[in-house]
Design a protein around this motif. Structure first.
Motif, PDB file in Angstrom:
ATOM      1  N   ILE A  95       8.235   8.942   8.836  1.00 17.59           N
ATOM      2  CA  ILE A  95       8.959   9.595   7.510  1.00 17.59           C
ATOM      3  C   ILE A  95      10.345   9.889   7.620  1.00 17.59           C
ATOM      4  O   ILE A  95      10.920   9.701   6.652  1.00 17.59           O
TER       5      ILE A  95
ATOM      6  N   MET B 198      12.071   6.764   6.570  1.00 18.30           N
ATOM      7  CA  MET B 198      11.798   6.527   5.202  1.00 18.30           C
ATOM      8  C   MET B 198      12.748   7.528   4.339  1.00 18.30           C
ATOM      9  O   MET B 198      13.236   7.066   3.027  1.00 18.30           O
ATOM     10  N   ASP B 199      12.868   8.761   5.007  1.00 16.23           N
ATOM     11  CA  ASP B 199      13.733   9.607   3.887  1.00 16.23           C
ATOM     12  C   ASP B 199      15.292   9.186   4.242  1.00 16.23           C
ATOM     13  O   ASP B 199      15.826   9.134   3.188  1.00 16.23           O
TER      14      ASP B 199
ATOM     15  N   THR C  50      15.897   6.495   1.243  1.00 14.85           N
ATOM     16  CA  THR C  50      15.802   6.856  -0.168  1.00 14.85           C
ATOM     17  C   THR C  50      17.126   6.602  -0.759  1.00 14.85           C
ATOM     18  O   THR C  50      16.809   6.510  -2.006  1.00 14.85           O
TER      19      THR C  50
ATOM     20  N   ALA D 284       7.761   2.392   7.331  1.00 15.35           N
ATOM     21  CA  ALA D 284       8.416   3.229   6.505  1.00 15.35           C
ATOM     22  C   ALA D 284       8.901   2.260   5.273  1.00 15.35           C
ATOM     23  O   ALA D 284       8.914   3.003   4.150  1.00 15.35           O
TER      24      ALA D 284
ATOM     25  N   SER E 229       7.764   3.209   1.743  1.00 17.61           N
ATOM     26  CA  SER E 229       8.877   3.536   0.813  1.00 17.61           C
ATOM     27  C   SER E 229       8.972   2.547  -0.342  1.00 17.61           C
ATOM     28  O   SER E 229       9.193   3.027  -1.500  1.00 17.61           O
TER      29      SER E 229
ATOM     30  N   ILE F 244       6.079   3.727  -2.891  1.00 18.36           N
ATOM     31  CA  ILE F 244       6.451   4.926  -3.337  1.00 18.36           C
ATOM     32  C   ILE F 244       7.555   4.686  -4.478  1.00 18.36           C
ATOM     33  O   ILE F 244       7.314   5.109  -5.735  1.00 18.36           O
ATOM     34  N   SER F 245       8.432   3.988  -4.230  1.00 12.75           N
ATOM     35  CA  SER F 245       9.688   3.477  -5.166  1.00 12.75           C
ATOM     36  C   SER F 245       9.077   2.789  -6.445  1.00 12.75           C
ATOM     37  O   SER F 245       9.378   3.090  -7.482  1.00 12.75           O
TER      38      SER F 245
ATOM     39  N   LEU G 181      10.918  10.331  -6.365  1.00  9.18           N
ATOM     40  CA  LEU G 181      10.904   9.628  -4.882  1.00  9.18           C
ATOM     41  C   LEU G 181      11.386  10.732  -3.939  1.00  9.18           C
ATOM     42  O   LEU G 181      10.964  10.835  -2.786  1.00  9.18           O
TER      43      LEU G 181
ATOM     44  N   THR H   7       8.813  12.355  -1.078  1.00 10.20           N
ATOM     45  CA  THR H   7       9.220  12.075   0.356  1.00 10.20           C
ATOM     46  C   THR H   7       9.543  13.353   1.103  1.00 10.20           C
ATOM     47  O   THR H   7       9.266  13.464   2.264  1.00 10.20           O
TER      48      THR H   7
ATOM     49  N   LEU I 218       6.430  15.237   2.082  1.00 14.34           N
ATOM     50  CA  LEU I 218       5.708  14.966   3.129  1.00 14.34           C
ATOM     51  C   LEU I 218       6.418  15.163   4.414  1.00 14.34           C
ATOM     52  O   LEU I 218       5.613  15.351   5.440  1.00 14.34           O
ATOM     53  N   THR I 219       7.543  15.191   4.370  1.00 13.96           N
ATOM     54  CA  THR I 219       8.426  15.910   5.468  1.00 13.96           C
ATOM     55  C   THR I 219       8.061  17.242   5.768  1.00 13.96           C
ATOM     56  O   THR I 219       8.251  17.545   7.174  1.00 13.96           O
TER      57      THR I 219
END
Length: 512
Positions: free
Chosen positions: A63, A66-67, A70, A188, A192, A195-196, A213, A217, A220-221
């Protein structure tokens, strides 16, 4: 640690020390003479894997990465237009790493001083809040602030995971575990990407896809932060899922590392040793040069889009980058686990596809978008080299203050490379970006040389120590321990748990 020998006039005298001078695991294993049953050791390792690897892999590191990506994903989803960003405002990618750099050493000191799991969970929570705040940003200034906060918090995560991995795992297990949590970067990218892709299909009045987005995210974090606070252990000496006897066995299991668990007291002499140790700076230089190309993390989707792919295609093709990273890191750490002293060789081999990818990106016709796409994917193979270096620097550094100092230097160099990288991607170099790609190729070539140099340095030191007479300076050290009946007694402590540095402990041998 030099104070041990100062308490005695003769080398072989009995020396008593206070518990704060030695490793935190010393109290648990002091006086234990029996060997740990291999079956029990395996059972403990499996129990540790079950409780900490899911949090490190599936929830935290994946995560977190992934963040970080973004911003690049949001560029495809419309953030540049919504916040009126100019093409050359690469400083948003840079400010994250500059903040990371400024707070890296303080974060490492905090990881030594405070409970590791709790400190990381606090940082993850602040990270999640800052990520959600992206959605409220209307201009460059707002994005600047939230990216700065993200960088501040990020400084605790990789450093914390490096410390935790060395606390719980033996050298033979350590590289693979670092590889497992780092390859979550790949998952990730895949998650991602989806999700995008899903965010592109969300149509709401006054709220754009890139904002969704950030909210998704960030949420989730925040969930991850709560789970981390509740379930992630700070050390094998107090892990909630281990019994008192199992904690002792968990500490005894890593005795072969000769690095102990941790020591909560800062030792100036160990910090100085880290600063004058040549391998510290070789690892740091490798980290900086290997991460200048890491600017591709936020640029990759923009580059792929420039090849002529639509936003939908670009978003889905980003998933392939994740697959490449997963496969290459997994195979790389498995090779190291199977082939003794192969870290440098495996890292060097995995850099070769990167250099090939750089050549192809520069020389393939611009009309060959499929060939260019595969060339970009090839440049993701060398991530394995950096993963191996993270494990390698932990395995070749002993003394807890020295370790956190070395980690801070290496990750600071990582920040410098990442902060410098975005400045390559200037509008004047588009669309072929020849200058950035040439710089990336040079960095990869130098990284190969550095891996070889580190191996030669460590191998020579091992040979020097093999030729030395046995050193029994620290063979007769005792710590005061309180028994169950409250009586204070002196118990002998193995040198592996005296918080000695790799230079002080002449029995220490560097893995290659």
């Amino acid at each position: 640690m030099g104070s041990f020998s100062e308490k005695s006039d003769e080398k072989h005298d009995r020396v008593s020390v206070d518990s704060y001078q030695v490793d935190t695991g010393a109290q648990l294993v002091a006086g234990l003479s029996s060997q740990l049953d291999p079956k029990e050791a395996l059972r403990i390792r499996r129990k540790i894997d079950k409780h900490i690897m899911p949090l490190m892999c599936d929830r935290a590191f994946r995560i977190q990465f992934m963040d970080k990506t973004t911003l690049g994903s949001s560029a495809i989803l419309g953030i540049r237009e919504s916040t009126h960003l100019s093409t050359n405002q690469c400083v948003l990618g840079t400010i994250f790493y500059l903040s990371y750099l400024v707070f890296e050493f303080p974060q490492n000191l905090a990881l030594q001083r405070f409970p590791v799991g709790k400190w990381m969970s606090i940082n993850i929570f602040i990270w999640g809040a800052a990520l959600c705040s992206h959605a409220a940003c209307k201009n460059f200034a707002g994005l600047f602030v939230v990216r700065f906060i993200l960088g501040m918090c990020e400084g605790s995560i990789t450093a914390g995971f490096m410390i935790v991995s060395s606390m719980f795992y033996t050298r033979r297990e350590h590289t693979a575990r670092v590889g497992y949590w780092f390859l979550m970067n790949g998952t990730a990218q895949i998650i991602s990407g989806f999700i995008s892709f899903g965010s592109l299909h969300i149509h709401t009045s006054g709220f754009e896809p890139w904002q969704w987005l950030m909210i998704i995210t960030g949420t989730l974090t925040l969930i991850t932060a709560v789970l981390f606070f509740c379930f992630f252990p700070d050390s094998p000496t107090n892990a909630w899922f281990l019994t008192v006897d199992e904690r002792a066995m968990a500490v005894q299991r890593i005795k072969e590392n000769q690095t102990g668990v941790e020591n909560k007291h800062f030792k100036k002499d160990q910090m100085i040793e880290a600063l004058v140790d040549p391998k510290t700076w070789l690892f740091a230089l490798f980290s900086a040069l290997d991460n200048i190309p890491n600017s591709l993390t936020n640029q990759r989707q923009i580059i792929v889009s420039s090849f002529g792919f639509s936003p939908f295609q670009t978003t889905l093709l980003g998933c392939v980058d994740g697959v490449v990273e997963i496969v290459t890191i997994y195979t790389g750490v498995k090779l190291v686990a199977r082939i003794p002293d192969s870290r440098a060789w495996v890292g060097i081999i995995y850099f070769i596809p990167n250099i090939l990818g750089v050549f192809l990106v520069n020389f393939l016709p611009w009309s060959d978008k499929v060939g260019l796409l595969f060339s970009v994917w090839l440049t993701g193979v060398g991530t394995t080299g950096f993963v191996l270096s993270l494990a390698w620097v932990s395995q070749t550094t002993a003394g807890h203050t020295k370790k956190v100092t070395t980690n801070a230097i290496m990750l600071s160099a990582y920040c410098i490379g990442n902060a410098a990288g975005p400045f390559m991607w200037q509008a004047r170099y588009k669309p072929r970006n020849h200058v950035p790609w040439i710089i990336i190729g040079i960095c990869y070539a130098i990284c190969i040389v550095l891996l070889y140099a580190i191996r030669v340095l460590l191998a020579r030191e091992n040979k020097r120590r093999d030729s030395e007479s046995p050193d029994d300076t620290y063979e007769d050290v005792y710590v005061i321990k309180t028994n169950e009946d409250g009586k204070r007694v002196e118990v002998k402590v193995s040198k592996e748990f005296l918080d000695l540095t790799d230079r002080q402990n002449r029995d220490f041998r560097y893995v290659l």
